[in-house]
Design a protein around this motif. Structure first.
Motif, PDB file in Angstrom:
ATOM      1  N   ARG A  40       0.831  -1.207   0.000  1.00 29.93           N
ATOM      2  CA  ARG A  40       0.000   0.000   0.000  1.00 29.93           C
ATOM      3  C   ARG A  40       0.867   1.258   0.000  1.00 29.93           C
ATOM      4  O   ARG A  40       0.581   2.225  -0.728  1.00 29.93           O
ATOM      5  CB  ARG A  40      -0.909  -0.012   1.236  1.00 29.93           C
ATOM      6  CG  ARG A  40      -1.767   1.242   1.394  1.00 29.93           C
ATOM      7  CD  ARG A  40      -2.648   1.487   0.195  1.00 29.93           C
ATOM      8  NE  ARG A  40      -3.548   2.620   0.418  1.00 29.93           N
ATOM      9  CZ  ARG A  40      -4.251   3.206  -0.534  1.00 29.93           C
ATOM     10  NH1 ARG A  40      -4.165   2.771  -1.795  1.00 29.93           N
ATOM     11  NH2 ARG A  40      -5.061   4.217  -0.261  1.00 29.93           N
ATOM     12  N   GLU A  43       2.215   1.816  -3.385  1.00 29.17           N
ATOM     13  CA  GLU A  43       1.184   2.331  -4.275  1.00 29.17           C
ATOM     14  C   GLU A  43       0.974   3.826  -4.069  1.00 29.17           C
ATOM     15  O   GLU A  43       0.853   4.584  -5.047  1.00 29.17           O
ATOM     16  CB  GLU A  43      -0.129   1.590  -4.014  1.00 29.17           C
ATOM     17  CG  GLU A  43      -1.310   2.094  -4.839  1.00 29.17           C
ATOM     18  CD  GLU A  43      -2.631   1.465  -4.420  1.00 29.17           C
ATOM     19  OE1 GLU A  43      -3.683   1.915  -4.892  1.00 29.17           O
ATOM     20  OE2 GLU A  43      -2.602   0.519  -3.600  1.00 29.17           O
ATOM     21  N   ALA A  49      -1.813   7.332 -10.140  1.00 28.30           N
ATOM     22  CA  ALA A  49      -3.116   7.528  -9.511  1.00 28.30           C
ATOM     23  C   ALA A  49      -3.238   6.618  -8.290  1.00 28.30           C
ATOM     24  O   ALA A  49      -2.766   5.478  -8.290  1.00 28.30           O
ATOM     25  CB  ALA A  49      -4.226   7.229 -10.509  1.00 28.30           C
ATOM     26  N   VAL A  50      -3.872   7.143  -7.255  1.00 28.29           N
ATOM     27  CA  VAL A  50      -4.010   6.415  -5.994  1.00 28.29           C
ATOM     28  C   VAL A  50      -5.478   6.090  -5.759  1.00 28.29           C
ATOM     29  O   VAL A  50      -6.342   6.967  -5.844  1.00 28.29           O
ATOM     30  CB  VAL A  50      -3.457   7.238  -4.814  1.00 28.29           C
ATOM     31  CG1 VAL A  50      -3.596   6.450  -3.511  1.00 28.29           C
ATOM     32  CG2 VAL A  50      -2.000   7.611  -5.056  1.00 28.29           C
ATOM     33  N   ARG A  51      -5.755   4.843  -5.461  1.00 29.33           N
ATOM     34  CA  ARG A  51      -7.125   4.403  -5.148  1.00 29.33           C
ATOM     35  C   ARG A  51      -7.370   4.613  -3.657  1.00 29.33           C
ATOM     36  O   ARG A  51      -6.638   4.075  -2.819  1.00 29.33           O
ATOM     37  CB  ARG A  51      -7.286   2.938  -5.524  1.00 29.33           C
ATOM     38  CG  ARG A  51      -8.723   2.430  -5.558  1.00 29.33           C
ATOM     39  CD  ARG A  51      -8.757   1.089  -6.267  1.00 29.33           C
ATOM     40  NE  ARG A  51     -10.096   0.513  -6.323  1.00 29.33           N
ATOM     41  CZ  ARG A  51     -10.501  -0.483  -5.543  1.00 29.33           C
ATOM     42  NH1 ARG A  51      -9.676  -0.993  -4.654  1.00 29.33           N
ATOM     43  NH2 ARG A  51     -11.731  -0.955  -5.642  1.00 29.33           N
ATOM     44  N   VAL A  52      -8.381   5.394  -3.331  1.00 25.75           N
ATOM     45  CA  VAL A  52      -8.637   5.784  -1.941  1.00 25.75           C
ATOM     46  C   VAL A  52     -10.053   5.390  -1.553  1.00 25.75           C
ATOM     47  O   VAL A  52     -11.010   5.690  -2.276  1.00 25.75           O
ATOM     48  CB  VAL A  52      -8.444   7.307  -1.747  1.00 25.75           C
ATOM     49  CG1 VAL A  52      -8.686   7.692  -0.288  1.00 25.75           C
ATOM     50  CG2 VAL A  52      -7.050   7.728  -2.193  1.00 25.75           C
ATOM     51  N   PHE A  53     -10.190   4.730  -0.425  1.00 22.64           N
ATOM     52  CA  PHE A  53     -11.514   4.390   0.095  1.00 22.64           C
ATOM     53  C   PHE A  53     -12.110   5.632   0.750  1.00 22.64           C
ATOM     54  O   PHE A  53     -11.469   6.284   1.585  1.00 22.64           O
ATOM     55  CB  PHE A  53     -11.412   3.262   1.118  1.00 22.64           C
ATOM     56  CG  PHE A  53     -12.744   2.854   1.703  1.00 22.64           C
ATOM     57  CD1 PHE A  53     -13.626   2.065   0.982  1.00 22.64           C
ATOM     58  CD2 PHE A  53     -13.108   3.280   2.971  1.00 22.64           C
ATOM     59  CE1 PHE A  53     -14.847   1.689   1.517  1.00 22.64           C
ATOM     60  CE2 PHE A  53     -14.328   2.911   3.514  1.00 22.64           C
ATOM     61  CZ  PHE A  53     -15.206   2.115   2.795  1.00 22.64           C
ATOM     62  N   TYR A  80     -14.777   3.894  -3.777  1.00 15.48           N
ATOM     63  CA  TYR A  80     -13.349   4.073  -3.988  1.00 15.48           C
ATOM     64  C   TYR A  80     -13.136   5.207  -4.989  1.00 15.48           C
ATOM     65  O   TYR A  80     -13.739   5.222  -6.060  1.00 15.48           O
ATOM     66  CB  TYR A  80     -12.700   2.785  -4.505  1.00 15.48           C
ATOM     67  CG  TYR A  80     -12.453   1.761  -3.427  1.00 15.48           C
ATOM     68  CD1 TYR A  80     -11.304   1.812  -2.646  1.00 15.48           C
ATOM     69  CD2 TYR A  80     -13.367   0.751  -3.188  1.00 15.48           C
ATOM     70  CE1 TYR A  80     -11.074   0.875  -1.654  1.00 15.48           C
ATOM     71  CE2 TYR A  80     -13.157  -0.193  -2.195  1.00 15.48           C
ATOM     72  CZ  TYR A  80     -11.998  -0.121  -1.433  1.00 15.48           C
ATOM     73  OH  TYR A  80     -11.782  -1.042  -0.435  1.00 15.48           O
ATOM     74  N   LEU A  81     -12.277   6.152  -4.617  1.00 16.43           N
ATOM     75  CA  LEU A  81     -11.913   7.254  -5.495  1.00 16.43           C
ATOM     76  C   LEU A  81     -10.538   6.982  -6.087  1.00 16.43           C
ATOM     77  O   LEU A  81      -9.648   6.461  -5.408  1.00 16.43           O
ATOM     78  CB  LEU A  81     -11.875   8.575  -4.712  1.00 16.43           C
ATOM     79  CG  LEU A  81     -13.125   8.972  -3.926  1.00 16.43           C
ATOM     80  CD1 LEU A  81     -12.861  10.269  -3.169  1.00 16.43           C
ATOM     81  CD2 LEU A  81     -14.319   9.118  -4.844  1.00 16.43           C
ATOM     82  N   THR A  82     -10.365   7.328  -7.341  1.00 14.99           N
ATOM     83  CA  THR A  82      -9.054   7.232  -7.972  1.00 14.99           C
ATOM     84  C   THR A  82      -8.553   8.647  -8.212  1.00 14.99           C
ATOM     85  O   THR A  82      -9.018   9.339  -9.120  1.00 14.99           O
ATOM     86  CB  THR A  82      -9.126   6.457  -9.301  1.00 14.99           C
ATOM     87  OG1 THR A  82      -9.636   5.149  -9.045  1.00 14.99           O
ATOM     88  CG2 THR A  82      -7.739   6.342  -9.920  1.00 14.99           C
TER      89      THR A  82
END
Length: 207
Positions: A40, A43, A49-53, A80-82
């Protein structure tokens, strides 16, 4: 002359095997937690781009769940936001989240492994075991409280960056039931081991 007492066997062979399996599973869980945290962090710091909950405060959204995939308005709670980029504070928060999780898991597992080792060797109640239980309880409580806090910080930064600060969705959530449960169980375990240690010392003093 001091009389030496013999500690009776308090665990059956099956109990000992079960606890040994528990120790192996705990060690494996700690390793997996560290590996996942490293992945994580890589990443988040990778530059892409980062995947964020993210959690939403009942935000309406369109979902293709109608006839033939027609959009239907739903109430969004989590997603989830990218984010192509993130503020420095959000990056720091998203790095701290897995660090906190890994540190908490490793600390708690270590305490429980040491406790299990002592029990396997006939040392059930002692000041050392009480400290191990207390440390595990405190670290678990802090980890359960701190990890979501950093996750929320990272998500709120992603919201701000994606919407150019035009979407106000600052949500600082905490699972109070989980926190209270962890606190109660930790306090109960410490009390049990404290009382057990005191009773054992009183009993040994009578022998």
């Amino acid at each position: 002359m001091t009389a030496q007492t013999h500690t009776p066997r308090i665990l059956s062979r099956w109990d000992a095997v079960s606890m040994a399996v528990f120790m192996l599973a705990g060690a494996a869980f700690a390793v997996v937690s560290v590996v996942q945290s490293v992945i994580r962090i890589t990443e988040v710091l990778g530059g892409g781009a980062v995947r964020v909950f993210a959690q939403f405060a009942g935000t309406p959204a369109q979902a293709p769940i109608g006839p033939d995939g027609a959009p239907v308005t739903v109430e969004l709670d989590t997603a989830y936001l990218t984010a192509p980029e993130l503020p420095i504070a959000s990056v720091a928060a998203l790095v701290l989240e897995p660090v906190v999780v890994a540190a908490a898991v490793v600390t708690v597992v270590t305490c429980l492994l040491l406790l299990t080792w002592n029990v396997l060797h006939g040392r059930m109640f002692s000041k050392t075991n009480t400290r191990l239980v207390g440390t595990a309880g405190i670290v678990t409580f802090l980890g359960v409280a701190a990890a979501p806090f950093f996750a929320n910080m990272g998500a709120n930064g992603a919201f701000a960056w994606i919407s150019d600060r035009t979407f106000d969705n600052v949500v600082l959530s905490a699972d109070l039931v989980q926190l209270l449960t962890v606190g109660f169980l930790g306090a109960l375990a410490v009390t049990t081991f404290t009382v057990g240690d005191r009773l054992q010392r009183d009993t040994e003093g009578l022998v």
